[in-house]
Design a protein around this motif. Structure first.
Motif, PDB file in Angstrom:
ATOM      1  N   GLU A  76       0.834  -1.189   0.000  1.00 46.34           N
ATOM      2  CA  GLU A  76       0.000   0.000   0.000  1.00 46.34           C
ATOM      3  C   GLU A  76       0.876   1.249   0.000  1.00 46.34           C
ATOM      4  N   VAL A  78       1.087   4.910   1.143  1.00 43.04           N
ATOM      5  CA  VAL A  78       0.449   5.740   2.156  1.00 43.04           C
ATOM      6  C   VAL A  78       0.974   7.157   2.019  1.00 43.04           C
ATOM      7  N   SER A  86       4.579  11.673   0.788  1.00 41.11           N
ATOM      8  CA  SER A  86       4.719  10.218   0.856  1.00 41.11           C
ATOM      9  C   SER A  86       5.905   9.816   1.730  1.00 41.11           C
ATOM     10  N   TRP A 116       0.354   6.027  11.306  1.00 36.80           N
ATOM     11  CA  TRP A 116       1.547   6.444  10.600  1.00 36.80           C
ATOM     12  C   TRP A 116       1.984   7.814  11.076  1.00 36.80           C
ATOM     13  N   PRO A 127      -4.235   6.078   7.695  1.00 37.90           N
ATOM     14  CA  PRO A 127      -4.517   6.256   6.265  1.00 37.90           C
ATOM     15  C   PRO A 127      -5.948   5.906   5.943  1.00 37.90           C
ATOM     16  N   SER A 130      -7.769   2.496   0.905  1.00 36.77           N
ATOM     17  CA  SER A 130      -7.692   2.712  -0.537  1.00 36.77           C
ATOM     18  C   SER A 130      -8.737   1.869  -1.251  1.00 36.77           C
TER      19      SER A 130
END
Ligand SMILES: [Zn+2]
Length: 141
Positions: A76, A78, A86, A116, A127, A130
């Motif tokens: 993934e 993130v 990023s 994160w 996050p 997605s």
């Protein structure tokens, strides 16, 4: 025989040897026993060497060039939800807390909340899921 790589540990050299042998290139590990006697010999003798025959050198170069690490398609990506950078990392505190709990209490307190940290704006975030991470049930019909 040509030396194609040197490693500090015999295990690393054998990993390359087995990868080469899996594509039909015979490879040999040299000086591993010196290093196993005392790992400080590794620096003195220049490490554990992986060698291939002279006639296999070109095939080895092609294999190593094509065998470069590829990005995992399921990984993934993130991005920071605050600034969009990023340049992020997983929050190291839950793992550290679990490690300290094992040391102090002899019992792991599992902290499963995954968050994160942005290395640019120093914000913590979770996050957004997605669209490709979890397919809808309609994808299976
Ligand atoms: Zn950020």
């Amino acid at each position: 025989m040509k030396t194609i790589a040197t490693f500090s540990l015999p295990e690393e050299a054998h990993l390359l040897r087995t990868r080469l042998e899996s594509v039909g290139i015979p490879a040999f590990v040299q000086d591993e026993h010196f290093v196993q006697l005392d790992w400080l010999y590794s620096n003195a003798i220049g490490g554990v060497r992986v060698q291939v025959a002279d006639e296999d050198l070109e095939a080895t170069r092609e294999f190593l060039a094509a065998d470069a690490p590829q990005p995992c398609p399921e990984a993934e990506e993130v991005d920071c939800t605050w600034c969009g950078s990023s340049d992020v990392e997983l929050d190291p505190w839950p793992r550290l807390i679990s490690y300290l709990a094992v040391l102090i209490c002899r019992f792991p307190f599992l902290y499963t909340r995954r968050r994160w940290r942005c290395l640019r704006c120093h914000q913590y975030f979770r996050p957004k899921p997605s669209a490709t991470a979890w397919p809808d049930s309609a994808d299976f019909e």
